[in-house]
Structures are given as C-alpha cells and as structure tokens.
Design an enzyme around this catalytic site. Structure first.
Site, PDB file in Angstrom:
ATOM      1  CB  CYS A 170      73.692  92.051 -65.948  1.00 29.51           C
ATOM      2  SG  CYS A 170      74.233  91.102 -64.531  1.00 29.51           S
ATOM      3  CG  HIS A 210      76.038  90.805 -69.281  1.00 27.75           C
ATOM      4  ND1 HIS A 210      76.864  91.492 -68.406  1.00 27.75           N
ATOM      5  CD2 HIS A 210      75.387  89.860 -68.541  1.00 27.75           C
ATOM      6  CE1 HIS A 210      76.703  90.979 -67.189  1.00 27.75           C
ATOM      7  NE2 HIS A 210      75.829  89.989 -67.242  1.00 27.75           N
ATOM      8  CG  ASN A 267      78.215  88.789 -64.478  1.00 25.93           C
ATOM      9  OD1 ASN A 267      78.239  90.008 -64.655  1.00 25.93           O
ATOM     10  ND2 ASN A 267      77.100  88.094 -64.464  1.00 25.93           N
TER      11      ASN A 267
END
Ligand code: UT7
Length: 329
Positions: free
Chosen positions: A116, A256, A286
């Site tokens: 990520c 994020h 996500n």
C-alpha cells in the site's frame, strides 16, 4: 541555477463500473453494513469484472486520460514506474505491458512492489530521475486488482479491498513547487501479519496450495491495525516537523485509505483539521496502490498552486512513509 523539483503536472484515475456494496457482501459472508461502516468507514468498492482483464486494463484509461489532460502523447514519456501488488503476470513487468498498450515507445519502466505504500515510494523514486536531470517526464502509476487475490469467503478481508488505478505525471519545476521531502520506511518483520502464502518462489502454486486457499491475501487485521495507526501518524508528523510545518501550514492531508479509524488517528496526530483530510474510502475501500492517486484525482480541482500537501501511507511488508509536496498547478 534554481533547484529542480519533481512536480506533479497531471493526475487521473479509473475505477471499474461494478459496485460491490456492503449489502451484497451480506449475501456472501456473515457480515453486515453496520459492522463494516463503523469498523472501516467503507460502504462500497469497485470490482473489475471480465475474463482476462488485469491491473493494466485499469491503467490504460487512467493514463490515456492523463495524457489528454496534459496535452502530450505517450511517446514523450521517458519512464513508467508501475506500483502494484497485483501485476498482470509475475513477469514481465506490468510497466512494460502498459507501455505497449498505450504506445509509450520511448519509455523504459519497471514495477515497484511496496504494497500500500507503493505509489508513495514510486513518487519518491520517480522524483530522483527528474531532479537529476536525466528524465523530463516520469509516469507513476498506482493500481491494483485486489479482487484477484481476495478470498470472498473470508469476512475479515473481503470487506476491505477494492479495485482501482490512478496515475501522476512528474516533470521538472524550478519555481519551488513539487516534491520537497519524504520519509520512507520498511520492516520485513511485519511479514507474518499480511502476506500471500503461496504463489511465489518459496512456495510455488500447486493443487495443494490452491485447495488450501493459500493464493489469497492473508491478514491478521488487529496486528496490522495497531502498527498502522501509530506509524502512519508518526511518519506524517515527522515529515512535517523536519520541514518546520505546523498543521496551519498544511492545505491537505492525503492518507492511504485502509480504514477510516487509521485516517482519523493520523489527522489527530498531525493536528490537521478534518475538512483538510482527503477521504474517499466509503466509495472505493482499500485499493492498495490505487488509494493515493485516486485521492489526488478526485481532489485535483480543489488543490491550488503552492498548496502544502502531505501524503502518508503504510502497508504490508511492513512499508510506510510520508511525502511533502507543494502543488504545482
Ligand atoms: O492497507 C493494508 C493494511 N491493512 C490494514 O490497514 C487493515 C488494518 N486492520 C483493520 O482495518 C481492522 O483490523 C479490520 C477492519 C480488518 C478488522 O477490524 P477490527 O476492529 O480489528 O476487528 P477484529 O479483527 O478485532 O474483530 C472483532 C470482531 C471479531 O468477533 P469476536 O471475536 O469479537 O466475536 C471478528 O470475528 O469482529 C468480527 N468480525 C466481523 N464481524 C462482522 C471480523 N470481521 C467481520 C465482519 N463482519 N466482516
């Protein structure tokens, strides 16, 4: 001579049409909209449907739209850094596949695997090629088809992830705008908490690994949460402190999008008020390498030239980091 910074000069994004809602997930696993919403902030996510489609198929419309916005052609790109944890194939690099699909005949490229944090690491890496004067146009792509590695029988993970892709173009800037600083970290002792058990060279795919569902993403959510909630906030605060920035100096915090509670903790630690925090997790979940470029894409019209922006990320590996940039347009 004025210092060359690498500035983002265009951003674009792409999300697939199919919307997987919390209510549809209720029909697939033992979960409910209320639990997902309160524990993660997610209401829906996008899924790339269709036989034979990979992450590059989301990158093509994202990048073509970017080139159109910037008014340049693909053959002007010098380098493509494709940040992804779900490459089209183990090899060759998805950067090469993308270059061929968009006609970037003069570009070289490579994939960057930092889960990520990939897009943030990609911006930091790509900026070096601009600052050195070696390249004039570096394309940083961040995207994942997370649905390709999610077990839709595992309620602990299938509710979180979605598919999506975004891209940013880096070009030289001598006005003082662009990427100013970054703090980048990784710690391999985090492997046990978030990984894919099989499919790599250590444990190649066999009938047995597939039967055991070892090709799916494995996560111990609580352990990752504890790590993320502290470290993403700390690293964002660190990059602000070392550039003498207070929360009043920050126009936007772009975190994020893994869990709304982690985003909120980062905002509290940095002192950035909620109206300056970019959040779209409720619509996309996500998307791993896709979260940051999709946020930039959606907020592009709100950013102003000279805005101080902090990007922050963390992910499996573990990897984490924060980046300070001044918006250039
Ligand atoms: O970007 C990649 C990095 N990954 C992350 O940032 C993820 C970080 N972790 C998280 O966001 C959270 O840990 C999760 C959202 C994954 C899970 O939330 P949590 O608050 O940590 O839940 P938990 O795992 O502690 O589970 C709490 C309870 C358990 O039930 P019991 O044992 O208390 O009866 C779980 O079985 O919630 C249950 N549970 C669910 N219930 C309904 C777990 N998943 C679900 C679900 N629906 N989908």
């Amino acid at each position: 001579m004025a210092k060359i910074h690498a500035a983002i000069t265009a951003v674009n994004g792409y999300v697939p049409d199919y919307v997987l809602t919390n209510h549809e997930l209720e029909t697939m696993v033992d979960t409910n909209d209320e639990w997902i919403t309160t524990r993660t902030g997610i209401k829906e996510r996008r899924i790339l449907k269709g036989e034979g489609l990979g992450t590059s198929d989301m990158a093509v419309p994202a990048v073509n739209g970017l080139l159109e916005k910037r008014g340049i052609t693909a053959d002007e790109i010098d380098l493509i850094i494709f940040c992804t944890s779900t490459p089209d194939r183990v090899f060759p690099a998805t950067a090469n596949i993308l270059a061929d699909k968009i006609g970037a005949k003069n570009a070289w490229g490579y994939d960057l695997q930092a889960t990520c944090s990939g897009f943030l690491f990609g911006l930091a890496t790509g900026s070096q090629f601009i600052e050195s004067g070696k390249h004039k146009k570096v394309l940083v792509v961040g995207g994942d088809k997370m649905s390709s590695m999610i077990d839709y029988r595992d309620r602990a993970t299938c509710i979180i992830f979605g598919d999506g892709c975004g891209a940013a173009l880096l070009e030289p800037n001598t006005e003082g705008n662009g990427i100013i600083d970054s703090v980048l970290k990784s710690d391999g002792s985090g492997v046990p908490f978030l990984h894919q058990k099989a499919g790599g060279s250590m444990r190649p795919t066999t009938h047995e690994t597939v039967d055991n569902r070892e090709h799916y993403l494995y996560q111990e959510g609580q352990s990752v949460f504890k790590f993320a909630v502290t470290n993403m906030a700390e690293v964002a605060a660190e990059v602000m402190e070392r550039n003498n920035l207070t929360s009043d100096d920050i126009a936007w915090l772009v975190p994020h999008q893994a869990n709304k509670r982690i985003i909120d903790a980062t905002a509290v630690r940095t002192g950035v008020s909620p109206d300056k925090v970019v959040i779209n997790i409720e619509r996309y979940g996500n998307t791993t390498n896709g979260t940051l470029p999709l946020c930039l894409w959606e907020w592009e019209n709100k950013f102003k030239k000279g805005d101080n922006i902090i990007l922050a990320a963390f992910g499996g590996g573990f990897t984490w980091g924060a980046l300070y940039l001044k918006w250039a347009y």
